[in-house]
Write a protein that holds these residues in place. Structure first.
Motif, PDB file in Angstrom:
ATOM      1  N   UNK A  48      15.109  18.184  -5.181  1.00  0.00           N
ATOM      2  CA  UNK A  48      14.865  16.741  -5.304  1.00  0.00           C
ATOM      3  C   UNK A  48      13.978  16.287  -4.145  1.00  0.00           C
ATOM      4  N   UNK A  49      14.285  16.734  -2.931  1.00  0.00           N
ATOM      5  CA  UNK A  49      13.469  16.357  -1.776  1.00  0.00           C
ATOM      6  C   UNK A  49      12.047  16.916  -1.906  1.00  0.00           C
ATOM      7  N   UNK A  50      11.918  18.144  -2.403  1.00  0.00           N
ATOM      8  CA  UNK A  50      10.604  18.746  -2.609  1.00  0.00           C
ATOM      9  C   UNK A  50       9.824  17.990  -3.672  1.00  0.00           C
ATOM     10  N   UNK A  51      10.500  17.629  -4.763  1.00  0.00           N
ATOM     11  CA  UNK A  51       9.861  16.876  -5.845  1.00  0.00           C
ATOM     12  C   UNK A  51       9.373  15.525  -5.334  1.00  0.00           C
ATOM     13  N   UNK A  52      10.205  14.824  -4.595  1.00  0.00           N
ATOM     14  CA  UNK A  52       9.811  13.518  -4.081  1.00  0.00           C
ATOM     15  C   UNK A  52       8.589  13.642  -3.174  1.00  0.00           C
ATOM     16  N   UNK A  53       8.595  14.632  -2.279  1.00  0.00           N
ATOM     17  CA  UNK A  53       7.449  14.825  -1.381  1.00  0.00           C
ATOM     18  C   UNK A  53       6.184  15.147  -2.179  1.00  0.00           C
ATOM     19  N   UNK A  54       6.311  15.991  -3.201  1.00  0.00           N
ATOM     20  CA  UNK A  54       5.157  16.350  -4.033  1.00  0.00           C
ATOM     21  C   UNK A  54       4.597  15.118  -4.736  1.00  0.00           C
ATOM     22  N   UNK A  55       5.464  14.271  -5.260  1.00  0.00           N
ATOM     23  CA  UNK A  55       5.008  13.055  -5.939  1.00  0.00           C
ATOM     24  C   UNK A  55       4.326  12.100  -4.964  1.00  0.00           C
ATOM     25  N   UNK A  56       4.888  11.948  -3.783  1.00  0.00           N
ATOM     26  CA  UNK A  56       4.304  11.045  -2.789  1.00  0.00           C
ATOM     27  C   UNK A  56       2.948  11.542  -2.298  1.00  0.00           C
ATOM     28  N   UNK A  75      11.731  16.339 -19.905  1.00  0.00           N
ATOM     29  CA  UNK A  75      11.490  14.893 -19.887  1.00  0.00           C
ATOM     30  C   UNK A  75      11.233  14.412 -18.458  1.00  0.00           C
ATOM     31  N   UNK A  76      11.976  14.935 -17.500  1.00  0.00           N
ATOM     32  CA  UNK A  76      11.762  14.566 -16.106  1.00  0.00           C
ATOM     33  C   UNK A  76      10.348  14.963 -15.676  1.00  0.00           C
ATOM     34  N   UNK A  77       9.912  16.142 -16.054  1.00  0.00           N
ATOM     35  CA  UNK A  77       8.561  16.606 -15.731  1.00  0.00           C
ATOM     36  C   UNK A  77       7.514  15.675 -16.347  1.00  0.00           C
ATOM     37  N   UNK A  78       7.736  15.261 -17.591  1.00  0.00           N
ATOM     38  CA  UNK A  78       6.816  14.324 -18.248  1.00  0.00           C
ATOM     39  C   UNK A  78       6.776  12.984 -17.510  1.00  0.00           C
ATOM     40  N   UNK A  79       7.939  12.520 -17.094  1.00  0.00           N
ATOM     41  CA  UNK A  79       7.999  11.254 -16.349  1.00  0.00           C
ATOM     42  C   UNK A  79       7.239  11.363 -15.025  1.00  0.00           C
ATOM     43  N   UNK A  80       7.364  12.489 -14.372  1.00  0.00           N
ATOM     44  CA  UNK A  80       6.680  12.697 -13.096  1.00  0.00           C
ATOM     45  C   UNK A  80       5.164  12.743 -13.278  1.00  0.00           C
ATOM     46  N   UNK A  81       4.708  13.150 -14.443  1.00  0.00           N
ATOM     47  CA  UNK A  81       3.271  13.250 -14.720  1.00  0.00           C
ATOM     48  C   UNK A  81       2.666  11.904 -15.105  1.00  0.00           C
ATOM     49  N   UNK A  82       3.474  10.872 -15.259  1.00  0.00           N
ATOM     50  CA  UNK A  82       2.990   9.548 -15.669  1.00  0.00           C
ATOM     51  C   UNK A  82       3.163   8.563 -14.520  1.00  0.00           C
ATOM     52  N   UNK A  84       1.829   5.755 -13.488  1.00  0.00           N
ATOM     53  CA  UNK A  84       1.866   4.317 -13.744  1.00  0.00           C
ATOM     54  C   UNK A  84       3.108   3.877 -14.482  1.00  0.00           C
ATOM     55  N   UNK A  85       3.700   4.806 -15.233  1.00  0.00           N
ATOM     56  CA  UNK A  85       4.881   4.466 -16.041  1.00  0.00           C
ATOM     57  C   UNK A  85       6.097   5.308 -15.637  1.00  0.00           C
ATOM     58  N   UNK A  86       6.051   5.866 -14.463  1.00  0.00           N
ATOM     59  CA  UNK A  86       7.097   6.784 -14.017  1.00  0.00           C
ATOM     60  C   UNK A  86       8.444   6.089 -13.974  1.00  0.00           C
ATOM     61  N   UNK A 124      16.501   2.743 -16.814  1.00  0.00           N
ATOM     62  CA  UNK A 124      15.337   2.990 -15.971  1.00  0.00           C
ATOM     63  C   UNK A 124      15.053   4.468 -15.727  1.00  0.00           C
ATOM     64  N   UNK A 125      15.435   5.327 -16.627  1.00  0.00           N
ATOM     65  CA  UNK A 125      15.059   6.735 -16.515  1.00  0.00           C
ATOM     66  C   UNK A 125      15.979   7.548 -15.629  1.00  0.00           C
TER      67      UNK A 125
END
Length: 132
Positions: A48-56, A75-82, A84-86, A124-125
């Motif tokens: 989770x911490x790695x994912x958050x850092x990657x997104x930021x 679905x989480x991966x798809x949300x991360x790829x969007x 503006x609509x994450x 909210x996902x």
């Protein structure tokens, strides 16, 4: 190990005896190998911490090992790829309500977030906990 004062990220102090631990783990175990394996282990919270850092930082979602095993990973991966609509929210610890709208989570979602570090709400996902 942590309670006993053994930091798996560092080599054990030569003055600190590990025979009881080694005997408990596996009598024939190579402790250097065991500690290296423990250091390599990743939890969902690490991911989770790695994912958050990657997104930021706008990086690819590489190096995740525990999160892809979650049933909602695609679905989480798809949300991360969007961006503006994450619909992904990070929290320090498991929460009892959605951080976006403060609606109380259903009991099974609270439990899932506490046990698995991830839950998907209808409002909210995804909610992901950085720490247990």
């Amino acid at each position: 190990m942590m309670t006993a004062g053994i930091d798996p990220d560092r080599e054990p102090d030569p003055e600190f005896a590990l025979p009881g631990f080694a005997e408990l783990m596996a009598p024939e175990a190579d402790m250097a190998f065991v500690l290296a394996a423990i250091r390599a282990t990743r939890t969902v919270h690490d991911d989770v911490r790695t994912l958050e850092a990657a997104l930021l930082e706008g990086r690819k979602l590489d190096g995740l090992s525990a999160l892809p095993l979650h049933e909602g990973w695609e679905e989480l991966r798809r949300q991360c790829a969007a961006p503006g609509r994450r619909r992904v929210h990070f929290v320090d610890r498991p929460v009892a309500a959605c951080p976006a709208c403060n609606i109380t989570l259903l009991p099974y979602l609270k439990s899932e977030l506490a046990r698995k570090g991830v839950c998907e709400t209808r409002c909210h996902g995804f909610i992901l906990a950085r720490n247990p």
